[in-house]
Design an enzyme around this catalytic site. Structure first.
Site, PDB file in Angstrom:
ATOM      1  N   ASP A  13      54.598 -21.695  77.766  1.00 19.77           N
ATOM      2  CA  ASP A  13      53.593 -20.677  77.437  1.00 19.77           C
ATOM      3  C   ASP A  13      52.624 -20.391  78.582  1.00 19.77           C
ATOM      4  O   ASP A  13      51.467 -20.013  78.364  1.00 19.77           O
ATOM      5  CB  ASP A  13      52.788 -21.081  76.182  1.00 19.77           C
ATOM      6  CG  ASP A  13      53.681 -21.308  74.984  1.00 19.77           C
ATOM      7  OD1 ASP A  13      54.736 -20.643  74.919  1.00 19.77           O
ATOM      8  OD2 ASP A  13      53.337 -22.129  74.125  1.00 19.77           O
ATOM      9  N   LYS A  16      55.147 -16.727  81.477  1.00 18.13           N
ATOM     10  CA  LYS A  16      56.373 -16.370  82.204  1.00 18.13           C
ATOM     11  C   LYS A  16      56.823 -14.943  81.895  1.00 18.13           C
ATOM     12  O   LYS A  16      57.174 -14.186  82.787  1.00 18.13           O
ATOM     13  CB  LYS A  16      57.505 -17.363  81.841  1.00 18.13           C
ATOM     14  CG  LYS A  16      57.184 -18.797  82.212  1.00 18.13           C
ATOM     15  CD  LYS A  16      58.238 -19.769  81.733  1.00 18.13           C
ATOM     16  CE  LYS A  16      58.277 -19.965  80.230  1.00 18.13           C
ATOM     17  NZ  LYS A  16      57.077 -20.613  79.653  1.00 18.13           N
ATOM     18  N   GLY A  40      59.018 -18.056  73.377  1.00 13.37           N
ATOM     19  CA  GLY A  40      58.327 -16.840  72.923  1.00 13.37           C
ATOM     20  C   GLY A  40      57.639 -16.287  74.150  1.00 13.37           C
ATOM     21  O   GLY A  40      56.674 -16.875  74.625  1.00 13.37           O
ATOM     22  N   HIS A  41      58.174 -15.234  74.717  1.00 18.47           N
ATOM     23  CA  HIS A  41      57.652 -14.683  75.973  1.00 18.47           C
ATOM     24  C   HIS A  41      56.955 -13.351  75.691  1.00 18.47           C
ATOM     25  O   HIS A  41      57.581 -12.404  75.216  1.00 18.47           O
ATOM     26  CB  HIS A  41      58.791 -14.510  76.992  1.00 18.47           C
ATOM     27  CG  HIS A  41      59.371 -15.823  77.446  1.00 18.47           C
ATOM     28  ND1 HIS A  41      60.359 -15.928  78.386  1.00 18.47           N
ATOM     29  CD2 HIS A  41      59.060 -17.105  77.088  1.00 18.47           C
ATOM     30  CE1 HIS A  41      60.639 -17.215  78.583  1.00 18.47           C
ATOM     31  NE2 HIS A  41      59.880 -17.940  77.792  1.00 18.47           N
ATOM     32  N   GLN A 222      60.401 -22.510  78.363  1.00 21.99           N
ATOM     33  CA  GLN A 222      59.630 -23.760  78.227  1.00 21.99           C
ATOM     34  C   GLN A 222      58.949 -24.064  79.572  1.00 21.99           C
ATOM     35  O   GLN A 222      58.661 -23.148  80.325  1.00 21.99           O
ATOM     36  CB  GLN A 222      60.527 -24.921  77.774  1.00 21.99           C
ATOM     37  CG  GLN A 222      61.023 -24.829  76.348  1.00 21.99           C
ATOM     38  CD  GLN A 222      62.159 -23.845  76.156  1.00 21.99           C
ATOM     39  OE1 GLN A 222      63.192 -23.969  76.771  1.00 21.99           O
ATOM     40  NE2 GLN A 222      61.988 -22.878  75.280  1.00 21.99           N
TER      41      GLN A 222
HETATM   42  P1  GDP Z   1      55.436 -17.616  78.093  1.00 21.03           P
HETATM   43  O1  GDP Z   1      56.128 -18.352  77.012  1.00 21.03           O
HETATM   44  O2  GDP Z   1      55.311 -18.430  79.348  1.00 21.03           O
HETATM   45  O3  GDP Z   1      56.014 -16.265  78.375  1.00 21.03           O
HETATM   46  O4  GDP Z   1      53.943 -17.392  77.585  1.00 21.03           O
HETATM   47  P2  GDP Z   1      53.503 -16.910  76.110  1.00 21.03           P
HETATM   48  O5  GDP Z   1      53.786 -15.471  75.973  1.00 21.03           O
HETATM   49  O6  GDP Z   1      54.041 -17.823  75.078  1.00 21.03           O
HETATM   50  O7  GDP Z   1      51.949 -17.223  76.151  1.00 21.03           O
HETATM   51  C1  GDP Z   1      51.107 -16.642  77.085  1.00 21.03           C
HETATM   52  C2  GDP Z   1      50.014 -15.909  76.325  1.00 21.03           C
HETATM   53  O8  GDP Z   1      48.952 -15.599  77.215  1.00 21.03           O
HETATM   54  C3  GDP Z   1      50.467 -14.558  75.795  1.00 21.03           C
HETATM   55  O9  GDP Z   1      49.762 -14.283  74.615  1.00 21.03           O
HETATM   56  C4  GDP Z   1      50.092 -13.588  76.900  1.00 21.03           C
HETATM   57  O10 GDP Z   1      49.879 -12.269  76.425  1.00 21.03           O
HETATM   58  C5  GDP Z   1      48.807 -14.198  77.368  1.00 21.03           C
HETATM   59  N1  GDP Z   1      48.490 -14.005  78.787  1.00 21.03           N
HETATM   60  C6  GDP Z   1      49.323 -13.976  79.850  1.00 21.03           C
HETATM   61  N2  GDP Z   1      48.614 -13.902  81.002  1.00 21.03           N
HETATM   62  C7  GDP Z   1      47.320 -13.877  80.648  1.00 21.03           C
HETATM   63  C8  GDP Z   1      46.102 -13.844  81.382  1.00 21.03           C
HETATM   64  O11 GDP Z   1      46.066 -13.824  82.605  1.00 21.03           O
HETATM   65  N3  GDP Z   1      44.949 -13.849  80.666  1.00 21.03           N
HETATM   66  C9  GDP Z   1      44.929 -13.884  79.305  1.00 21.03           C
HETATM   67  N4  GDP Z   1      43.748 -13.909  78.697  1.00 21.03           N
HETATM   68  N5  GDP Z   1      46.052 -13.924  78.591  1.00 21.03           N
HETATM   69  C10 GDP Z   1      47.236 -13.936  79.240  1.00 21.03           C
HETATM   70  P1  IMO Z   2      58.216 -20.841  76.087  1.00 23.26           P
HETATM   71  O1  IMO Z   2      59.487 -20.406  76.774  1.00 23.26           O
HETATM   72  C1  IMO Z   2      55.870 -24.109  74.403  1.00 23.26           C
HETATM   73  C2  IMO Z   2      58.076 -27.356  72.475  1.00 23.26           C
HETATM   74  C3  IMO Z   2      57.943 -27.502  70.976  1.00 23.26           C
HETATM   75  C4  IMO Z   2      58.156 -28.996  70.839  1.00 23.26           C
HETATM   76  C5  IMO Z   2      59.215 -29.305  71.889  1.00 23.26           C
HETATM   77  C6  IMO Z   2      60.637 -29.347  71.354  1.00 23.26           C
HETATM   78  O2  IMO Z   2      57.632 -19.827  75.183  1.00 23.26           O
HETATM   79  O3  IMO Z   2      57.259 -21.400  77.072  1.00 23.26           O
HETATM   80  P2  IMO Z   2      62.355 -27.522  70.494  1.00 23.26           P
HETATM   81  O4  IMO Z   2      62.202 -26.428  69.482  1.00 23.26           O
HETATM   82  O5  IMO Z   2      62.709 -27.027  71.856  1.00 23.26           O
HETATM   83  O6  IMO Z   2      63.257 -28.616  70.036  1.00 23.26           O
HETATM   84  O7  IMO Z   2      60.890 -28.176  70.580  1.00 23.26           O
HETATM   85  O8  IMO Z   2      59.103 -28.274  72.855  1.00 23.26           O
HETATM   86  N1  IMO Z   2      58.517 -26.011  72.923  1.00 23.26           N
HETATM   87  C7  IMO Z   2      57.718 -25.128  73.519  1.00 23.26           C
HETATM   88  N2  IMO Z   2      56.386 -25.179  73.768  1.00 23.26           N
HETATM   89  N3  IMO Z   2      56.601 -23.042  74.817  1.00 23.26           N
HETATM   90  C8  IMO Z   2      57.935 -22.998  74.592  1.00 23.26           C
HETATM   91  O9  IMO Z   2      58.712 -22.033  75.098  1.00 23.26           O
HETATM   92  C9  IMO Z   2      58.542 -24.048  73.877  1.00 23.26           C
HETATM   93  N4  IMO Z   2      59.792 -24.301  73.469  1.00 23.26           N
HETATM   94  C10 IMO Z   2      59.776 -25.509  72.898  1.00 23.26           C
HETATM   95  O10 IMO Z   2      56.686 -27.097  70.544  1.00 23.26           O
HETATM   96  O11 IMO Z   2      56.982 -29.672  71.204  1.00 23.26           O
HETATM   97 MG    MG Z   3      55.833 -18.893  75.009  1.00 23.12          MG
END
Ligand code: GDP
Ligand code: IMO
Ligand code: MG
Length: 429
Positions: A13, A16, A40-41, A222
């Site tokens: 998270d 990416k 979840g991207h 991840q």
């Molecule tokens: P990913 O899994 O690495 O793609 O990241 P996620 O989408 O799960 O989580 C990142 C969260 O931070 C999302 O809700 C994005 O919209 C948000 N986000 C990304 N970059 C920034 C930033 O620079 N500032 C803020 N406030 N939010 C951001």
């Molecule tokens: P993105 O790509 C954050 C965490 C879960 C749990 C552990 C194992 O959005 O960054 P799993 O379902 O893979 O067996 O869970 O890994 N986890 C993540 N945490 N971002 C993710 O993906 C994750 N994918 C799995 O919360 O702790």
């Molecule tokens: Mg994510």
């Protein structure tokens, strides 16, 4: 051309999806190499927020091939829902999406097994996303798994039934209650839907693209601290989330890897169970969670929050060979008068270390902090790296010096446009 990799350096998270979408126009191909719908991207542009789980984050950019590689695990039901959700944007999804025939299939029973295993673990549960990731990779390694290419075989239903029998035997042994009929029906509808896509030998496609000079960006899922080998085992995911995973997950040779972009938040978050040395259980942690809107993009669970952990970041830069750093969510720290960075851990015997200990889950690690002055100002409207507040520049410089890697992007908000690229960066879009 070589293949560049973008991967998370923390517990996932990091942002990416946002940066893959931002960088995608510089590339011809975006490819996912591991993980599945546990990811979840999030992408945000034109006032709309999109969350992708299975589909690579280059899908909103035109004329870019998006590949789901052999290292991925794919749930046809989630895939179908996700594709249908994109219908209204009139993207050329069918033309631009290619799925490896070697991608492993997540069955409804894999999800049930995930739930049964977590239930059996009780308080020691991993905190899995319950998407069936672990059981699917388990079957892959045990050589029972079904792959996307199998859906084209005349005996697919038999193969499916054989694997499901194996799974239901385990579920019954766990006395786990389940209902399968509805999800099986959905599964077979989704498998039919999947047949309408380009199912390919993606290792040939990628290597042909490389030979013809195309630019390829591999999108990690991840983060490195969730890597099955190097993360805080057993509180990890079931794939190699690190740079090496791009080689095995796409079929590209190590010599063809170019840049490794390491992406990290200006602080730390973790969702699910497991060690987190700099976790804050106080008001500051709550404020970080609120300001950063730290709730899982896949499960909606609140993310645990804490200060930046430099020894952990050094470790993940080391195992990935990171060449450029991207710092995300700098804006979330705008509200703090003081900002801390963990520079080492104090062990139970009073000694200090910068090494992540093998016993990370069993010992108490007391973080030793260096305190920085906060910048206490908004970052909206800043487009130039050199215009960032001085206190933020000092924070950036310190991290760069400690890691000996340049920070070439600073992200200051969730929108595509809230991205500050250093003009000396090689990644100029
Ligand atoms: P990913 O899994 O690495 O793609 O990241 P996620 O989408 O799960 O989580 C990142 C969260 O931070 C999302 O809700 C994005 O919209 C948000 N986000 C990304 N970059 C920034 C930033 O620079 N500032 C803020 N406030 N939010 C951001
Ligand atoms: P993105 O790509 C954050 C965490 C879960 C749990 C552990 C194992 O959005 O960054 P799993 O379902 O893979 O067996 O869970 O890994 N986890 C993540 N945490 N971002 C993710 O993906 C994750 N994918 C799995 O919360 O702790
Ligand atoms: Mg994510």
């Amino acid at each position: 051309m070589k293949i560049d990799i973008l991967l998370g350096l923390q517990w996932g998270d990091e942002g990416k999806g946002k940066i893959v979408d931002y960088l995608a126009p510089k590339y011809d191909v975006v490819a996912r190499f591991q993980g599945g719908p546990n990811a979840g991207h999030t992408l945000e542009f034109d006032g709309i927020k999109h969350v992708l789980h299975q589909i690579p984050s280059g899908i909103f950019r035109s004329n870019i091939k998006n590949i789901i590689g052999n290292g991925v695990v794919l749930d046809p039901i989630i895939f179908k829902t996700e594709i249908e959700g994109l219908d209204r944007y009139r993207l050329a999804v069918k033309e631009n999406l290619f799925i490896s025939k070697k991608t492993q299939l997540i069955l409804p029973t894999h999800r049930l097994l995930d739930a049964a295993y977590e239930k059996a673990k009780g308080e020691k549960k991993i905190g899995s996303t319950l998407k069936g990731i672990g059981p699917t990779y388990e079957d892959k390694i045990a050589r029972h798994g079904l792959r996307i290419g199998d859906i084209l075989l005349p005996n697919f239903k038999e193969k499916y039934a054989k694997l499901v029998k194996r799974h239901t035997d385990i579920l019954n042994a766990h006395s786990f209650d389940y209902e399968l009929e509805k999800s099986e029906q959905e599964f077979f509808e989704a498998v039919q839907f999947l047949k309408g896509f380009e199912l390919v030998e993606s290792e040939y496609l990628i290597n042909e693209e490389l030979s013809s000079g195309a630019g390829i960006l591999a999108e990690g899922a991840q983060g490195s601290l969730l890597d099955v080998d190097f993360g805080s085992y057993p509180f990890v995911t079931s794939s190699n989330t690190m740079a090496a995973g791009a080689c095995t997950g796409l079929g590209v040779a190590p010599a063809n890897i170019g840049e490794v972009f390491g992406i990290f938040k200006a602080y730390c978050t973790r969702v699910g169970s497991g060690p987190f040395p700099t976790e804050l259980h106080d008001r500051i942690g709550q404020e970080m969670q609120k300001e950063g809107n730290e709730f899982g993009a896949t499960t909606g669970r609140p993310r645990r929050c804490g200060w930046l952990d430099l020894p952990a970041l050094k470790y993940t830069c080391m195992i990935n060979g990171v060449t450029q750093l991207f710092m995300m969510k700098a804006d979330v720290l705008n509200i703090f008068k003081e900002i801390k960075v963990c520079t080492a851990y104090e062990l139970e015997d009073g000694s200090q270390t910068q090494i992540l200990p093998y016993e990370i889950g069993e010992t108490t690690l007391n973080p030793i902090y260096k305190t920085f002055k906060g910048w206490c100002t908004g970052l909206d409207g800043i487009n130039d790296f050199d215009e960032l507040p001085q206190a933020l520049m000092e924070y950036i410089k310190y991290i760069e010096t400690e890691l000996n890697i340049p920070i070439n992007i600073v992200s200051v908000g969730p929108d595509r446009t809230q991205t500050i690229l250093r003009n000396t960066a090689k990644v100029a879009v």
